[in-house]
Design a protein around this motif. Structure first.
Motif, mmCIF file in Angstrom:
data_model
loop_
_atom_site.group_PDB
_atom_site.id
_atom_site.type_symbol
_atom_site.label_atom_id
_atom_site.label_comp_id
_atom_site.label_asym_id
_atom_site.label_seq_id
_atom_site.Cartn_x
_atom_site.Cartn_y
_atom_site.Cartn_z
ATOM 1 N N TRP A 143 -37.306 41.724 -62.850
ATOM 2 C CA TRP A 143 -38.598 41.064 -62.996
ATOM 3 C C TRP A 143 -38.399 39.562 -63.180
ATOM 4 O O TRP A 143 -39.104 38.753 -62.564
ATOM 5 C CB TRP A 143 -39.373 41.648 -64.183
ATOM 6 C CG TRP A 143 -40.783 41.154 -64.261
ATOM 7 C CD1 TRP A 143 -41.892 41.749 -63.735
ATOM 8 C CD2 TRP A 143 -41.243 39.942 -64.883
ATOM 9 N NE1 TRP A 143 -43.005 40.987 -63.992
ATOM 10 C CE2 TRP A 143 -42.635 39.870 -64.696
ATOM 11 C CE3 TRP A 143 -40.615 38.923 -65.574
ATOM 12 C CZ2 TRP A 143 -43.402 38.822 -65.178
ATOM 13 C CZ3 TRP A 143 -41.387 37.867 -66.049
ATOM 14 C CH2 TRP A 143 -42.751 37.828 -65.852
ATOM 15 N N LEU A 144 -37.442 39.170 -64.036
ATOM 16 C CA LEU A 144 -37.200 37.751 -64.283
ATOM 17 C C LEU A 144 -36.772 37.027 -63.011
ATOM 18 O O LEU A 144 -37.225 35.908 -62.757
ATOM 19 C CB LEU A 144 -36.153 37.573 -65.382
ATOM 20 C CG LEU A 144 -36.620 37.920 -66.794
ATOM 21 C CD1 LEU A 144 -35.437 37.943 -67.749
ATOM 22 C CD2 LEU A 144 -37.694 36.968 -67.271
ATOM 23 N N VAL A 145 -35.923 37.640 -62.211
ATOM 24 C CA VAL A 145 -35.502 37.033 -60.952
ATOM 25 C C VAL A 145 -36.695 36.902 -60.011
ATOM 26 O O VAL A 145 -36.918 35.848 -59.402
ATOM 27 C CB VAL A 145 -34.361 37.842 -60.300
ATOM 28 C CG1 VAL A 145 -34.096 37.389 -58.877
ATOM 29 C CG2 VAL A 145 -33.099 37.748 -61.140
ATOM 30 N N ASP A 146 -37.475 37.956 -59.908
ATOM 31 C CA ASP A 146 -38.626 37.963 -58.997
ATOM 32 C C ASP A 146 -39.739 37.014 -59.440
ATOM 33 O O ASP A 146 -40.535 36.571 -58.620
ATOM 34 C CB ASP A 146 -39.215 39.373 -58.868
ATOM 35 C CG ASP A 146 -38.284 40.334 -58.151
ATOM 36 O OD1 ASP A 146 -37.305 39.867 -57.502
ATOM 37 O OD2 ASP A 146 -38.521 41.549 -58.238
ATOM 38 N N HIS A 147 -39.807 36.716 -60.728
ATOM 39 C CA HIS A 147 -40.911 35.917 -61.274
ATOM 40 C C HIS A 147 -40.444 34.601 -61.901
ATOM 41 O O HIS A 147 -41.172 34.032 -62.726
ATOM 42 C CB HIS A 147 -41.679 36.747 -62.312
ATOM 43 C CG HIS A 147 -42.369 37.926 -61.720
ATOM 44 N ND1 HIS A 147 -43.669 37.876 -61.288
ATOM 45 C CD2 HIS A 147 -41.925 39.177 -61.450
ATOM 46 C CE1 HIS A 147 -44.009 39.049 -60.785
ATOM 47 N NE2 HIS A 147 -42.959 39.855 -60.874
ATOM 48 N N ALA A 148 -39.307 34.105 -61.487
ATOM 49 C CA ALA A 148 -38.776 32.868 -62.070
ATOM 50 C C ALA A 148 -39.771 31.713 -61.948
ATOM 51 O O ALA A 148 -39.912 30.910 -62.875
ATOM 52 C CB ALA A 148 -37.453 32.505 -61.412
ATOM 53 N N ASP A 149 -40.493 31.660 -60.830
ATOM 54 C CA ASP A 149 -41.474 30.580 -60.648
ATOM 55 C C ASP A 149 -42.603 30.640 -61.668
ATOM 56 O O ASP A 149 -43.233 29.624 -61.955
ATOM 57 C CB ASP A 149 -42.073 30.618 -59.247
ATOM 58 C CG ASP A 149 -41.117 30.117 -58.186
ATOM 59 O OD1 ASP A 149 -40.081 29.521 -58.538
ATOM 60 O OD2 ASP A 149 -41.423 30.322 -56.994
#
Length: 63
Positions: free
Chosen positions: A46-52
């Motif tokens: 989730w963190l990688v996918d939602h870094a922005d």
């Protein structure tokens, strides 16, 4: 991932965008401490996918 975990991560991103870094870390840390191994992997994804989400305002589309 539990809904409460996702909401906490979203809240952490919101706090980061508001430059409320201590609160953002405290919010995320609480999630990390209670997650089991499988949920840690989901959180990582989730963190990688939602870094922005941590640097842009989703209401403005990043503008």
């Amino acid at each position: 991932m539990r809904d409460s975990t996702r909401r906490a991560l979203e809240r952490s991103a919101e706090l980061t965008r508001q430059t409320r870094f201590v609160e953002a870390v405290e919010t995320a840390e609480a999630v990390f401490r209670t997650a089991d191994f499988d949920e840690h992997r989901e959180i990582e994804t989730w963190l990688v996918d939602h870094a922005d989400d941590y640097v842009r305002d989703p209401a403005t589309g990043g503008e």
